[in-house]
Design a protein around this motif. Sequence first.
Motif, PDB file in Angstrom:
ATOM      1  N   LEU A   1     -35.538 -19.369  -1.664  1.00 21.89           N
ATOM      2  CA  LEU A   1     -34.520 -18.351  -1.923  1.00 21.89           C
ATOM      3  C   LEU A   1     -34.130 -18.276  -3.393  1.00 21.89           C
ATOM      4  CD1 LEU A   1     -32.295 -18.886   1.232  1.00 21.89           C
ATOM      5  CD2 LEU A   1     -33.552 -16.802   0.647  1.00 21.89           C
TER       6      LEU A   1
ATOM      7  N   VAL B   1     -34.824 -12.648   0.772  1.00 20.98           N
ATOM      8  CA  VAL B   1     -34.660 -13.329   2.054  1.00 20.98           C
ATOM      9  C   VAL B   1     -35.872 -13.120   2.966  1.00 20.98           C
ATOM     10  CG1 VAL B   1     -33.343 -13.358   4.208  1.00 20.98           C
ATOM     11  CG2 VAL B   1     -32.146 -13.330   2.015  1.00 20.98           C
TER      12      VAL B   1
ATOM     13  N   ARG C   1     -27.976 -18.001   1.650  1.00 20.56           N
ATOM     14  CA  ARG C   1     -27.811 -16.895   0.693  1.00 20.56           C
ATOM     15  C   ARG C   1     -26.329 -16.622   0.437  1.00 20.56           C
ATOM     16  NH1 ARG C   1     -28.729 -10.881   2.574  1.00 20.56           N
ATOM     17  NH2 ARG C   1     -26.788 -11.519   3.588  1.00 20.56           N
ATOM     18  N   ASP C   2     -25.549 -16.578   1.520  1.00 26.62           N
ATOM     19  CA  ASP C   2     -24.112 -16.333   1.369  1.00 26.62           C
ATOM     20  C   ASP C   2     -23.441 -17.451   0.584  1.00 26.62           C
ATOM     21  OD1 ASP C   2     -24.471 -14.038   2.822  1.00 26.62           O
ATOM     22  OD2 ASP C   2     -23.752 -14.895   4.723  1.00 26.62           O
TER      23      ASP C   2
ATOM     24  N   SER D   1     -24.320 -17.000  -3.052  1.00 34.50           N
ATOM     25  CA  SER D   1     -23.664 -15.837  -3.664  1.00 34.50           C
ATOM     26  C   SER D   1     -22.203 -16.106  -3.988  1.00 34.50           C
ATOM     27  CB  SER D   1     -23.785 -14.627  -2.734  1.00 34.50           C
ATOM     28  OG  SER D   1     -23.061 -14.840  -1.538  1.00 34.50           O
TER      29      SER D   1
END
Length: 297
Positions: free
Chosen positions: A260, A265, A291-292, A295
């Motif tokens: 990632l 994704v 990913r979240d 971020s």
Amino acid sequence: MPIDGETNAKLEPALYVVATPIGNLADISERALDVLKRVDVVAAEDTRNTQSLLMQYGVKARLIAVHDHNETHAADGVVKLITEGKSVALVTDAGTPAISDPGARVVAAVHAASLKVVPIPGASAVVAAVSASGEGEGGFLFHGFLPTKTGDRKRALAALYPLGYPIVLYESPHRIVESMTDIAAVFGASREVVICREITKKFETIKRVLLADAVAWLESDSNQQRGEFVLVLTKPNQDAAIEAKTAEAATLERTLRILLAELPVKQAVAMAVQLTSEKKNTVYELALKIRDELSDV
């Protein structure tokens, strides 16, 4: 004893799935011999082997071939014979037919035609090996033959590894060492395997050994690499299974974090699925979570 109480009467039209010995000729049942004497046709994996076997018992029969290269045509032929009122016995080279065997397609075709199938049970390499392994109490998984190429074989073994059951495999003598090497590499040195060789034959061997020592044991005596093999991988130790599952989860997360960092994704998930053999949904959910998390940093 005759299958239906009548010695010479014509058998009912049906497919009789007849088990024959896996080595010791004394292991055939009276019922199996009665059926083989009275059926109209015997469908065999190898007609020459079956002819030789039947001669040992003084049985004369009309034989037709059912093997890997003609199973569809042969299955249609068997269905036609039964539809015409004939009785057909299905046999394999040794043991119980239709288990890791092209005869399974014949049985399926007969069922599909709504015709009768009659099992005539007897010798089975799978059941004999499990019974002699001490691993049959809580159930087991029969896989049969592994792929012949190392890469394919390791992928197949990786799919079997997470399962919490004893696993039963078939293997041939010319691949036993390389297959055992791959099994040890995938399942780990601390798992045990029960090596069952030449079951019911003169040089029958039943050996329980750690996977760490299995290849060395096979290579210590070339005679132990001869004959047909049934391998029973023991049930994983519960603590070891939990540790393995935790390690797999950690590996998946580490793999996804690396991917990632460089890929979207969708691409990261596709690559992680290929690398880890995990289910796509599991990988995708974890990828979104990572990913979240990234971020928010």
